[in-house]
Design an enzyme around this catalytic site. Structure first.
Site, PDB file in Angstrom:
ATOM      1  N   GLU A 253      25.929 -24.641 -11.887  1.00  0.00           N
ATOM      2  CA  GLU A 253      24.854 -25.295 -11.118  1.00  0.00           C
ATOM      3  C   GLU A 253      23.440 -24.897 -11.509  1.00  0.00           C
ATOM      4  O   GLU A 253      22.750 -24.194 -10.753  1.00  0.00           O
ATOM      5  CB  GLU A 253      25.041 -25.016  -9.623  1.00  0.00           C
ATOM      6  CG  GLU A 253      26.300 -25.579  -9.057  1.00  0.00           C
ATOM      7  CD  GLU A 253      26.435 -25.342  -7.549  1.00  0.00           C
ATOM      8  OE1 GLU A 253      25.592 -24.633  -6.966  1.00  0.00           O
ATOM      9  OE2 GLU A 253      27.368 -25.883  -6.963  1.00  0.00           O
TER      10      GLU A 253
ATOM     11  N   GLU B  58      34.179 -27.182  -8.049  1.00  0.00           N
ATOM     12  CA  GLU B  58      33.968 -26.567  -6.735  1.00  0.00           C
ATOM     13  C   GLU B  58      33.930 -27.631  -5.660  1.00  0.00           C
ATOM     14  O   GLU B  58      33.356 -28.706  -5.853  1.00  0.00           O
ATOM     15  CB  GLU B  58      32.634 -25.798  -6.638  1.00  0.00           C
ATOM     16  CG  GLU B  58      32.658 -24.421  -7.238  1.00  0.00           C
ATOM     17  CD  GLU B  58      31.351 -23.666  -7.049  1.00  0.00           C
ATOM     18  OE1 GLU B  58      30.609 -23.960  -6.083  1.00  0.00           O
ATOM     19  OE2 GLU B  58      31.080 -22.775  -7.870  1.00  0.00           O
TER      20      GLU B  58
HETATM   21  C1  FCB Z   1      27.869 -23.399  -4.604  1.00  0.00           C
HETATM   22  C2  FCB Z   1      27.882 -22.154  -5.474  1.00  0.00           C
HETATM   23  C3  FCB Z   1      28.907 -21.133  -5.047  1.00  0.00           C
HETATM   24  C4  FCB Z   1      28.954 -21.006  -3.539  1.00  0.00           C
HETATM   25  C5  FCB Z   1      29.124 -22.356  -2.893  1.00  0.00           C
HETATM   26  C6  FCB Z   1      29.274 -22.320  -1.406  1.00  0.00           C
HETATM   27  O1  FCB Z   1      26.646 -24.034  -4.711  1.00  0.00           O
HETATM   28  O2  FCB Z   1      28.130 -22.503  -6.808  1.00  0.00           O
HETATM   29  O3  FCB Z   1      28.608 -19.919  -5.683  1.00  0.00           O
HETATM   30  O4  FCB Z   1      27.813 -20.389  -3.103  1.00  0.00           O
HETATM   31  O5  FCB Z   1      28.037 -23.164  -3.241  1.00  0.00           O
END
Ligand code: FCB
Length: 452
Positions: free
Chosen positions: A171, A359
């Site tokens: 990210e 994620e």
């Molecule tokens: C994302 C991050 C991860 C965690 C989640 C909840 O943006 O990549 O590390 O903090 O959010």
């Protein structure tokens, strides 16, 4: 829906990040990272930038407890473990001499995965820049992108024989906007020059890192991950459209398009022209990365009011989301369709051979009672979001993996230890791990052995 119906070629995994779980900040020669510095910084009232005043000094103690964590992943039935490497364990100051003990640690971790039948998916950079590089400007300095390519090369040479799946960045949006413009994340900068410079240098590092990996490991599976949101303008009519378009440019396109050879979308958001001051001839080609897949990270949609700097304070950590819809404990709006929308948007570029959801997950106010954590809303969150992935596959989109955030409750950056994102509950007083109902749900679906 049965998860395994998505097919044998579909990878089910869990994700974590080094600073959020490892602890042991100076074990075996590790140097400090910007998150070590940031979480210990105090203002004149004695307050740190972390909401509950905690740090990642211990977190889930996974630097020492990784065998137990990996055994859990296997018991839950997952195929893969996405973890990140703390660069300052490998190069304590971010450049120069390699710390063999750091490399040995990650080799042990990878070997433990392989012995447990869990595929290692390695993220090179999940925000914990070595402090030594921050001291010379961090991501605002173009040199840092060169150092990232060096570090990538070191890792490829050291672990390429046992790691097949690689991700360059986690990210960039949060590195650049949360870290250099809003200042809520390390290194805590709040300036437009820092924003433009870090944006460009992280994009350059993605291109250079991808080529370093490919040159050393031609057959590796190479990707990078992006925080993505389907920006939907609030308000009505043309202003809402304008808001949505400029937020899309600032929040999504400025990170995705440079790495696929399209440069910056400054016609949609004039503010991005600020990046020109840091660009050199040939940089559009240099940023273009050699990727096998894009990692999609989707949590919520960001609402984008029409404002002079579109989108910037809609990042949910800073009060975006909401608006009457169902939310998680952090106020993040739950909108499963948004995942389908970002998958389609990324597929529409026609530039990524594959997509992987690297994620997705939700924090709720979990309660441990009589040894159990009942979290039906998290199960529903996963069912609804995974259904979007199944639909995309049915439409022919090449999305072939889903990673839950996260294996276990951990240190949630500027929000500290309060948010709980895990499939496994962490009792921070004892470091006991307790599988939540959502963990058992995955185990039952995926053919894991864990049962209540
Ligand atoms: C994302 C991050 C991860 C965690 C989640 C909840 O943006 O990549 O590390 O903090 O959010």
């Amino acid at each position: 829906m049965r998860l395994r119906d998505l097919g044998d070629d579909f990878t089910w995994g869990v994700a974590t990040a080094a600073y959020q779980i490892e602890g042991s900040p100076d074990a075996d020669g590790k140097g400090p990272s910007i998150w070590d510095t940031f979480t210990h910084k105090k203002d004149w009232r004695g307050k740190t930038p972390v909401q509950d005043g905690t740090t990642g000094d211990v977190a889930t103690d996974s630097y020492r407890r990784y065998p137990q964590d990996i055994a859990l992943i296997a018991d839950l039935g997952f195929d893969a473990y996405r973890f990140s490497v703390a660069w300052s364990r490998i190069q304590p100051t971010g450049s120069g001499k390699v710390n063999q003990a750091g490399l040995d640690y990650y080799r042990r971790l990878v070997d433990t995965c392989l012995e447990a039948g869990v595929e290692p998916w390695l993220t090179l950079f999940h925000w914990d820049l070595p402090q030594g590089l921050q001291d010379t400007g961090g991501w605002t300095n173009r040199e840092t992108a060169h150092r990232f390519a060096d570090y990538t090369q070191i890792m490829a040479e050291a672990l390429g024989d046992v790691v097949q799946h690689w991700m360059l960045f986690n990210e960039p949006l949060n590195i650049v906007i949360s870290g250099h413009l809003v200042g809520a994340f390390a290194p805590g900068k709040r300036s437009f020059p820092a924003y433009f410079a870090s944006l460009h240098h992280v994009n350059l590092a993605t291109g250079w890192g991808s080529r370093a990996l490919r040159a050393t490991l031609p057959d590796a599976d190479i990707g990078t991950t992006q925080y993505l949101t389907p920006p939907i303008g609030s308000g009505f009519g043309p202003l809402a459209d304008l808001a949505a378009r400029s937020a899309d440019a600032v929040l999504n396109r400025a990170f995705v398009e440079p790495i696929i050879g399209m440069g910056y979308p400054w016609e949609e958001a004039g503010i991005l022209k600020g990046v020109k001051a840091y660009m050199r001839d040939g940089d559009v080609e240099e940023m273009t990365a050699d990727l096998d897949f894009l990692g999609i990270q989707y949590y919520t949609r960001l609402r984008a009011p029409f404002l002079p700097i579109p989108g910037l304070w809609t990042v949910p950590q800073f009060g975006g989301g909401g608006g009457g819809a169902e939310t998680t404990s952090l106020g993040w709006e739950i909108m499963p369709e948004g995942l389908g929308m970002v998958i389609d948007a990324m597929n529409a570029y026609g530039k990524f051979p594959r997509l992987v959801v690297t994620e997705g997950g939700a924090s709720f106010d979990d309660v441990l009672a009589d040894g159990r954590v009942h979290d039906p809303r998290r199960i529903a969150y996963y069912e609804d979001h995974i259904a979007q992935v199944a639909d995309a596959r049915a439409r022919g989109v090449p999305v072939d993996g889903y990673f839950a955030w996260s294996l276990l409750d951990n240190f949630e950056w500027a929000l500290g230890l309060v948010p709980r994102f895990g499939l496994v509950y962490t009792d921070y007083a004892t470091q006991e791990r307790i599988i939540k109902d959502s963990g058992y749900w995955f185990a039952e679906q995926l053919g894991g052995t864990a049962r209540p």
